[in-house]
Structures are given as structure tokens and as C-alpha cells.
Design an enzyme around this catalytic site. Structure first.
Site, PDB file in Angstrom:
ATOM      1  N   ASP A 248       0.820  -1.206   0.000  1.00  0.00           N
ATOM      2  CA  ASP A 248       0.000   0.000   0.000  1.00  0.00           C
ATOM      3  C   ASP A 248       0.861   1.266   0.000  1.00  0.00           C
ATOM      4  O   ASP A 248       0.630   2.200  -0.782  1.00  0.00           O
ATOM      5  CB  ASP A 248      -0.909  -0.017   1.232  1.00  0.00           C
ATOM      6  CG  ASP A 248      -2.228   0.682   0.966  1.00  0.00           C
ATOM      7  OD1 ASP A 248      -2.439   1.136  -0.162  1.00  0.00           O
ATOM      8  OD2 ASP A 248      -3.059   0.750   1.894  1.00  0.00           O
TER       9      ASP A 248
ATOM     10  N   ASP B 263      -8.930  -2.466   2.170  1.00  0.00           N
ATOM     11  CA  ASP B 263      -8.790  -1.843   3.481  1.00  0.00           C
ATOM     12  C   ASP B 263      -9.770  -2.421   4.492  1.00  0.00           C
ATOM     13  O   ASP B 263      -9.674  -2.143   5.684  1.00  0.00           O
ATOM     14  CB  ASP B 263      -9.008  -0.330   3.370  1.00  0.00           C
ATOM     15  CG  ASP B 263      -8.005   0.303   2.425  1.00  0.00           C
ATOM     16  OD1 ASP B 263      -6.883  -0.215   2.339  1.00  0.00           O
ATOM     17  OD2 ASP B 263      -8.353   1.295   1.757  1.00  0.00           O
TER      18      ASP B 263
END
Length: 525
Positions: free
Chosen positions: A369, A422
């Protein structure tokens, strides 16, 4: 990743890439009195207010360009002027139509955008609207790395769809007037609270799903059937998954197009249909066990229950309706319903055996990420994650693997977004801790599930705080979520002296507990 608009995921974990979306950076427009002769203007979102025969219509969203005067942030300092097409319409040579005191409309093609704006200004235009005939608004800079331009009027870029709207009225012989301005947008909107509730609620529902839907009449054989469908993630699976996600993300970045978006939409619909079907059927059967007894024999499908068939048809119709109307203002509702159902199903079918595997998976996702949001510009000269999330190379259409909620206070009618990744990555760990607590009959306060849920909620809040402090720059949500969930689990395990059990647990104790519970139920029957 998360943002004012944030990030993603997949139908089956091997098919859907984790797409961590980002927030759209707020535009900071200067006063209109600033007239620039340079090519260094910031490219921000703008609005084109539209009047037809004096009646105001919906505004068109576009982008400013790197040259010309900077647009005002409110309508009080922007003139309302008639719109006129240049002749020729590409504005590559002097216009035969009168442009004085008007906003010139010029189509893409034949010559550079700076030339178009220069020619229109020379003809007396007080502003220029450049229409991209091949997709969404373009980010337009000066050609050949030029640093100086002679354009001093405001210049903006709009999409082909926006140009078609204006064309329709002009072709009908109606008077069209435009006003160009660039209002400030909030970095963090009230709608993030709804994103927060959906994300937290999805994980709670996934963790407690069996408690919601499992009947007391379920036997051991049914549990064994359920276990046979579960994908138990290993350390190598976790590493391979993140590598595959990175590869797919790069492919999206380089080859993103309308047909590629449609491919993702189809995959999303397939996963959403499966997830929604599973959720609805399991909920109905938990309340009405007899509803699943009537069956039909169908070609190719074999024996299926009438309940399952009816629900499947409804789910397919729902997904098709969403796909057809996905650009409508209300489409976010259908996208969120399909996405939440998909994630609940994925969290039921994919399970972590212990926090050793969870550590490998979440640490890889953590690096993934951060790299694709913050570090990828050093290689690709652009944030790959943000570019893909915004759909820059697909006419501005973003990928569907996101939860979306419209911003309440955004003049551009944008969305706050959170990628499925997420939710799924931390959700896998949180669901594991719930099973761990259940197997060891831990109370709410003495268990891990509650504290990791608090950590997850806190991590989301920190994500939006980071978004605010960094002036709306897209944030990798896992940067905050991994320490707040995995870190909480490890610290609690150390304090309680249970880290070894968490590290090596393979759900054996959970299986033994279920067998004991099943035996007790059979005995009582």
C-alpha cells in the site's frame, strides 16, 4: 488505502486485485486578478455553470490547465458570457465567427492546445473551453516543456460528454451562456462517517455471520460441508497474493481503458451476485428451514432449490440494473450493497489459521500500500494507486471495487471512497480473533475481537486525519490500519502471555469446540 476518497478488492481473492483508492486533492485557486504568463499553474477541478435561454442547468465538471489566468473560487468574481464555437471548430487557425466578449469552444485535434487557446484569445475570446472528444477532461500542460505562454484568459478542459451537452443546446438554436470558476472543496467531508460505519459494520457482520444464520438444528455433517469450502490462507499464499495484486495493478496502470473497466465491472458483478445470493439465502434459511426443501431439476444446473433459483434471478437483475445505471447519482447504493455482500462472503470463505500467517499477509499488504501510493512516483512519475483509483486512463471512470458515499459539502458532487482491501485485509485478522475467542470461551473484555475492532475503527479515523493534515493527498489506509489491528493483537497477546497460542493456533481448538457443541446438541435431541 483510503482517502477523502479512498481504495479496493476482488470477487474471489485471486481474481480481484486490491485497489487502494485515494482522495482527490482539493484545488487551491487564486484570485482572478492573477494573470499568469507562465506554464506553471496548478491543475485543479473546475465547474462550468451553464445557462440555456436564461435558465440555469446542471454544471459541468472539468479541469483547469497549466496556462492562462487562474480561475476565481466563487461566482461573484467570474463573468457570465455567451458560448461560441470557433470556426474551424478545432481553433487551429483564425476563427471566422466573432469571439469578442464570449467564451470560445474548441475541439481536440489537429494542433496543440496552447495554439488553440492563443488563436481564440487573438480573436477576442474572454475564455476558452477545450473539449476532449475522446473521453474525460484532460490534464493539459504546455508543449515541449515550455515555461512561458502568451495566454492571459482562463482556459479549461471538459469531457466529451460535457461537450455533447453544450452541443445539444447550441444545435437547437438556443442561447448558451457559461461561467467558469474553481470552488474550493472540503478535504474531509461528513460522509466519511458513513464510510466508517459501513466498514466497521461489514467486519462485525462477517465475524458474527454464523451466529446470525446458524440454526440449532445444524449437525456436524453440515459443519464439515462448510469447512470443505473454506480457503485456509498460508504464508506462501499471502505472499503470492500481494505479488499478484502488484502485477495486476501495474497492468491496470498501463492498459486501463474502457474495455478493461468493463471487464472489472463484470467480475465485480459476478462476485457481487454470488455474495448477495449467499447472504440472502443463508438469512432466509436461518429463519425458515423448510423454505429450502422444494427443488427443481434444470438442464446444466441439475437439482436446485426454488428458493436459491428465485434469489439468484433477483440478484442477477439487481447487478445488471446497477451496471447499466452505474453513472447515475444513486448508483453508489447498489455498488455498496453488492460490495458489502461480496466482502462478507469472502471473509466467510477465506480464513487465517493464526497470526503468524496474518503477520506475513498484513506486513506485505502494508508495504504494498505504501509503495504504490507514496513511492511509485519515483519510478512511474505518478502515483500508480491514485491514478488507477481515479480512472485517469479510463475516461475518469473508477474501478468498482470500492465503497462509495457522496460527499455532502462537495461542490463537484464527488465521493468519499474506501477500497475493499482496506476492509478485507484487517477483516481476515479480526475474524480470526473472533474464532479464537469463541474456541476458548473468552469473555468480551478478556478476548481480542472487541479490542481489534476498536483498533480498526481508530485506524480509519487516523487515516482521515492524515488525509486532512496532508491537504487531501491520497492516504494508504493500511499504513494506519495494520499497526492498529495487528499491533493491538500482538501487544495484547504479550501482556496476557498468549502470544504463542495466537502465533501457532491452527483453529484445532475451534474445531474441537464445535465437535463438543455438536455432540451436546445431538445428545440433547
Amino acid at each position: 488505502m483510503a482517502v477523502s476518497s479512498l481504495h479496493f478488492n476482488y470477487g474471489q481473492m485471486s481474481l480481484f486485485v486490491l485497489i487502494l483508492s485515494s482522495s482527490i486533492i482539493a484545488g487551491h485557486a487564486a484570485p482572478t486578478t492573477n494573470v499568469h504568463s507562465s506554464c506553471s499553474n496548478d491543475i485543479n477541478m473546475i465547474l462550468v455553470k451553464l445557462w440555456v435561454n436564461g435558465a440555469e442547468k446542471d454544471s459541468i465538471v472539468g479541469l483547469s490547465v497549466s496556462f492562462g489566468s487562474v480561475l476565481p473560487t466563487d461566482t461573484k468574481h467570474a463573468p457570465r458570457l455567451p458560448a461560441v464555437y470557433t470556426q474551424p471548430s478545432n481553433s487551429c487557425s483564425a476563427s471566422s465567427t466573432k469571439l469578442s466578449g464570449s467564451i470560445a469552444l474548441a475541439r481536440r485535434g489537429e494542433c496543440d492546445f496552447l495554439i488553440k487557446a492563443t488563436v481564440a484569445q487573438a480573436g477576442g475570446a474572454s475564455g476558452v473551453v477545450l473539449i476532449n472528444t475522446e473521453g474525460g477532461p484532460l490534464e493539459i500542460a504546455c508543449p515541449n516543456n515550455s515555461t512561458v505562454s502568451n495566454v492571459t484568459v482562463p482556459v479549461v478542459s471538459i469531457s466529451n460528454d460535457g461537450g455533447n451537452i453544450i452541443d445539444k443546446y447550441i444545435a437547437a438554436g438556443k442561447r448558451v451562456e457559461l461561467l467558469l470558476y474553481s470552488p474550493d472543496r472540503p478535504i474531509v467531508d461528513y460522509s466519511v462517517s458513513f464510510i466508517w460505519l459501513m466498514a466497521v459494520g461489514t467486519i462485525i457482520c462477517a465475524a458474527l455471520w454464523k451466529r446470525f444464520t446458524q440454526s440449532k438444528d445444524d449437525d456436524v455433517a453440515a459443519k464439515e460441508d462448510d469447512d470443505s469450502e473454506i480457503l485456509h490462507i498460508t504464508a506462501w499464499t499471502a505472499i503470492g497474493f500481494v505479488i499478484s495484486a502488484s502485477t495486476f495493478l501495474v497492468l491496470l496502470y498501463f492498459f486501463m481503458s474502457t474495455w478493461f473497466v468493463w471487464l472489472l465491472i463484470i467480475l465485480f458483478c459476478i462476485g457481487g451476485i454470488e455474495g448477495l445470493h449467499n447472504c440472502i439465502v443463508s438469512l432466509i434459511l436461518s429463519k425458515c428451514r423448510g423454505c429450502g426443501k422444494k427443488t427443481l431439476n434444470l438442464p446444466l444446473l441439475g437439482e436446485v432449490t426454488i428458493l436459491s433459483l428465485v434469489v439468484l434471478v433477483l440478484c442477477v437483475a439487481f447487478a445488471i440494473f446497477w451496471a447499466v445505471n452505474r453513472k447515475e447519482s444513486y448508483s453508489w447504493i447498489g455498488q455498496d450493497i453488492l460490495g458489502i455482500a461480496l466482502m462478507i462472503t469472502v471473509l466467510q470463505l477465506a480464513q487465517l489459521p493464526n497470526i503468524k500467517v496474518a503477520t506475513v499477509l498484513l506486513c506485505c499488504a502494508f508495504v504494498y500500500d505504501i509503495f504504490w501510493v507514496f513511492l511509485s512516483p519515483t519510478i512511474f512519475h505518478d502515483s500508480v494507486m491514485i491514478s488507477v483509483a481515479k480512472g485517469k486512463k479510463a475516461g475518469g471512470e473508477s474501478i468498482p471495487m470500492l465503497l462509495r458515499v457522496p460527499k455532502v459539502t462537495d461542490p463537484y458532487n464527488g465521493f468519499d471512497m474506501l477500497g475493499f482491501g482496506d476492509i478485507l485485509f484487517p477483516g481476515l485478522l479480526i475474524c480470526f480473533t473472533y474464532r479464537f475467542d469463541e474456541a476458548r470461551r473468552k469473555g468480551v473484555l478478556k478476548g481480542y475481537f472487541l479490542w481489534l475492532m476498536i483498533g480498526y475503527g481508530t485506524g480509519l479515523c487516523l487515516t482521515y486525519l492524515g488525509l486532512y493534515l496532508m491537504d487531501g493527498h491520497g492516504q494508504p489506509a493500511l499504513l494506519y490500519l495494520v499497526p492498529c489491528t495487528l499491533g493491538t493483537c500482538v501487544v495484547l497477546g504479550l501482556v496476557r502471555g498468549e502470544l504463542k497460542d495466537l502465533w501457532n493456533d491452527s483453529d484445532e481448538s475451534k474445531q474441537m469446540a464445535e465437535e463438543r457443541l455438536g455432540s451436546a446438541r445431538l445428545g440433547s435431541a
